[in-house]
Enzyme design. Structure first.
Site, PDB file in Angstrom:
ATOM      1  N   THR A  48      16.273 -44.332  16.691  1.00 47.46           N
ATOM      2  CA  THR A  48      16.129 -45.670  17.001  1.00 47.46           C
ATOM      3  C   THR A  48      16.104 -45.573  18.361  1.00 47.46           C
ATOM      4  OG1 THR A  48      18.444 -44.627  18.303  1.00 47.46           O
ATOM      5  CG2 THR A  48      19.104 -45.096  16.513  1.00 47.46           C
ATOM      6  N   HIS A  49      15.293 -46.696  18.751  1.00 48.44           N
ATOM      7  CA  HIS A  49      14.252 -47.059  19.180  1.00 48.44           C
ATOM      8  C   HIS A  49      13.013 -46.631  19.825  1.00 48.44           C
ATOM      9  CE1 HIS A  49      17.533 -49.213  21.632  1.00 48.44           C
ATOM     10  NE2 HIS A  49      18.273 -48.024  21.345  1.00 48.44           N
ATOM     11  N   SER A  83     -12.825 -44.667   5.181  1.00 42.70           N
ATOM     12  CA  SER A  83     -13.974 -46.228   6.583  1.00 42.70           C
ATOM     13  C   SER A  83     -15.179 -45.813   6.655  1.00 42.70           C
ATOM     14  CB  SER A  83     -13.309 -45.646   8.075  1.00 42.70           C
ATOM     15  OG  SER A  83     -14.641 -45.958   9.064  1.00 42.70           O
ATOM     16  N   ASN A 125       6.161 -88.309 -10.871  1.00 42.72           N
ATOM     17  CA  ASN A 125       6.865 -87.074  -9.826  1.00 42.72           C
ATOM     18  C   ASN A 125       7.994 -86.545 -10.563  1.00 42.72           C
ATOM     19  OD1 ASN A 125       5.573 -89.860  -8.308  1.00 42.72           O
ATOM     20  ND2 ASN A 125       7.036 -90.666  -8.301  1.00 42.72           N
ATOM     21  N   GLU A 130      -0.871 -52.044   5.689  1.00 43.92           N
ATOM     22  CA  GLU A 130      -1.503 -52.535   6.522  1.00 43.92           C
ATOM     23  C   GLU A 130      -0.883 -54.265   5.878  1.00 43.92           C
ATOM     24  OE1 GLU A 130      -4.741 -50.909   9.279  1.00 43.92           O
ATOM     25  OE2 GLU A 130      -3.637 -49.444   7.655  1.00 43.92           O
ATOM     26  N   LYS A 158     -11.653 -40.437   7.426  1.00 40.16           N
ATOM     27  CA  LYS A 158     -10.292 -41.797   7.780  1.00 40.16           C
ATOM     28  C   LYS A 158      -9.811 -41.851   6.495  1.00 40.16           C
ATOM     29  CE  LYS A 158      -9.016 -44.236  10.831  1.00 40.16           C
ATOM     30  NZ  LYS A 158      -9.426 -44.888  11.974  1.00 40.16           N
ATOM     31  N   GLN A 165       3.209 -82.578  -2.428  1.00 36.44           N
ATOM     32  CA  GLN A 165       1.929 -82.194  -3.603  1.00 36.44           C
ATOM     33  C   GLN A 165       1.843 -81.179  -2.706  1.00 36.44           C
ATOM     34  OE1 GLN A 165      -1.023 -84.333  -5.716  1.00 36.44           O
ATOM     35  NE2 GLN A 165      -3.077 -83.281  -4.248  1.00 36.44           N
TER      36      GLN A 165
END
Ligand code: ARG
Length: 465
Positions: free
Chosen positions: A163-164, A285, A118, A298, A291, A330
């Site tokens: 912004t936004h 791709s 332990n 990602e 691509k 554990q």
């Protein structure tokens, strides 16, 4: 189906029948705690030294144990250690078994005097985590060096600030990059607090109640490089707060890397075209030949969910545990190991992506539109003595008038502007200049050249200290 293997386990003495076959697999942790092999050996050598100080083992026995454990370490390194899946339950038991085979069980059997797995698992995890966190800290510093180097070479480049996710005001690309570096700097600062809490030594607390031989815990902590000793034996064997600390710290770091990734994914679309992720960090791709996908970014964004899940998942494992050690603990090993590998990889990949990022200043420039200077128009009128709330309204009228005239606000004639307020004069033309707008932001933390350089300096100073 039970095997008759109980007696082969370290704890098998009081058992008369063996473990169910699935239970053997269900119970084992060696498949994931073997990464603690060297930490376990280090902890054991220190424990043996403390036993020798108590004359529980002789100096000669200490030497045999130390030499034997080092041999076990070499076997892990060169891959010659042979695992018995039926009886090697975890890293502690396999190391002790091999030690016994190498130096004989008469001496090896003394190592565990007064010691429990332990305390052993906790000291191993802390030792291992400390060295991982040190590496990650250096990796983060490397990342910041790359960010500041990139910010320096791109200093003249202007881009729309958002912004936004709507075009707002022009900023320097380097300022945008340093905004992300600022979050990472915060992660580094928080990390030192985490490191301090990980560095509390649990060795010498026994299974739960303490050590009956008067083992010198201060000596062991010092020998292992821990600045402090865990203060309560019951808490010490139950304590995985350092794992929670790390997982939560890592979650926020991953959120920061994910937000940077999201920006770069957007900026690398044809719609933005501000940056191109290097081939080294992109993939193609299998169907569409044209691509080039920013998979690196990602994956970082995706793995953020994984780390956050580990954090909330492990907290849930902890929440109803009764006092001291329970086997549920554990469950702290796998998320810790996986999280630190994930974080380390993600920081390195981020660093590589930024270092090799191809930036497109002309695309950023083309995305700058005069309406992004509407605030500067309002500020122009403020300097003529008009309260900002009124100038905000007037600048709004300028935007509306430009819409009516189907032109940009910088193309309105002075006559048109004077219809809104006679305070507009010929020098309003100077306002419609992106570089000038950016250079006006000279207060600390702003996007002017001087301010960006100041940020670079302060990040570099932090990294080099
Ligand atoms: N592999 C175990 C863990 O990670 C070691 C501790 C086992 N202790 C025990 N009392 N069964 O928690």
């Amino acid at each position: 189906m039970a095997s008759d293997s109980a007696s082969t386990f370290l704890w098998g003495g009081r058992f008369s029948s063996g473990l169910d076959d699935l239970m053997i697999q269900f119970n084992e942790s060696l498949s994931f705690d073997k990464c603690l092999c060297h930490a376990d050996i280090r902890g054991s050598i220190t424990f043996a030294r403390a036993l020798q100080k108590l004359n529980i083992i002789t100096e000669d026995e200490l030497n045999q144990i130390t030499t034997g454990l080092k041999k076990v370490g070499e076997e892990w390194d060169n891959g010659t250690i042979v695992i018995n899946p039926k009886s090697d339950e975890d890293i502690h038991t396999i190391n002790e078994r091999r030690l016994g085979e190498i130096i004989g069980t008469q001496v090896a059997g003394k190592l565990h005097t007064g010691r429990s797995r332990n305390e052993q698992v906790s000291v191993d995890m802390r030792l291992w985590a400390r060295s991982q966190l040190e590496d990650i800290s250096s990796t983060l510093k490397e990342a910041l060096k790359v960010f500041t180097a990139k910010a320096k070479v791109t200093l003249p480049v202007l881009m729309p600030g958002y912004t936004h996710l709507q075009r707002a005001q022009p900023v320097r690309f380097s300022h945008w990059l340093l905004s992300h570096a600022t979050f990472i700097l915060g992660d580094l600062q928080r990390l030192s607090g985490v490191q301090e809490r990980v560095a509390s030594c649990p060795l010498g607390v026994g299974a739960l109640a303490g050590n009956p031989f008067g083992i010198d815990r201060d000596f062991m902590a010092k020998d292992l490089g821990f600045p402090s000793v865990h203060p309560n034996s019951l808490a010490a064997v139950a304590d995985r707060d350092f794992v929670v600390d790390i997982l939560q710290w890592a979650s926020l770091l991953m959120v920061h890397l994910s937000r940077l990734s999201e920006d770069l994914i957007l900026f690398s679309t044809a719609e933005f075209g501000f940056v191109q992720v290097a081939d080294a960090y992109s993939t193609g791709s299998s169907l569409m030949p044209q691509k080039k996908n920013p998979d690196s970014l990602e994956l970082i964004r995706g793995k953020t969910g994984r780390v956050m899940g580990q954090s909330s998942g492990f907290l849930s494992s902890l929440k109803s545990l009764p006092t001291s050690y329970n086997k549920d603990l554990q469950e702290s090993v796998e998320p810790l190991v996986d999280c630190l590998k994930t974080v380390s990889d993600c920081v390195k990949i981020t660093t590589g992506v930024v270092a090799t990022l191809d930036i497109r200043p002309e695309k950023m420039k083309a995305a700058l539109t005069a309406d992004m200077l509407a605030t500067d128009v309002a500020d122009y009128l403020v300097l003529k003595g008009v309260p900002f709330r009124e100038t905000h309204h007037m600048a709004g009228s300028v935007v509306r008038k430009a819409e009516e005239q189907s032109c940009s606000i910088s193309e309105l004639s002075l006559d048109h502007l004077k219809e809104i307020t006679p305070l507009f004069e010929a020098d309003i033309k100077d306002v419609f200049d992106f570089e000038r707008s950016v250079e006006k932001r000279t207060s600390k933390g702003g996007t002017s050249k001087a301010c960006v350089l100041e940020q670079i300096d302060s990040i570099e100073a932090f990294v080099s200290k």
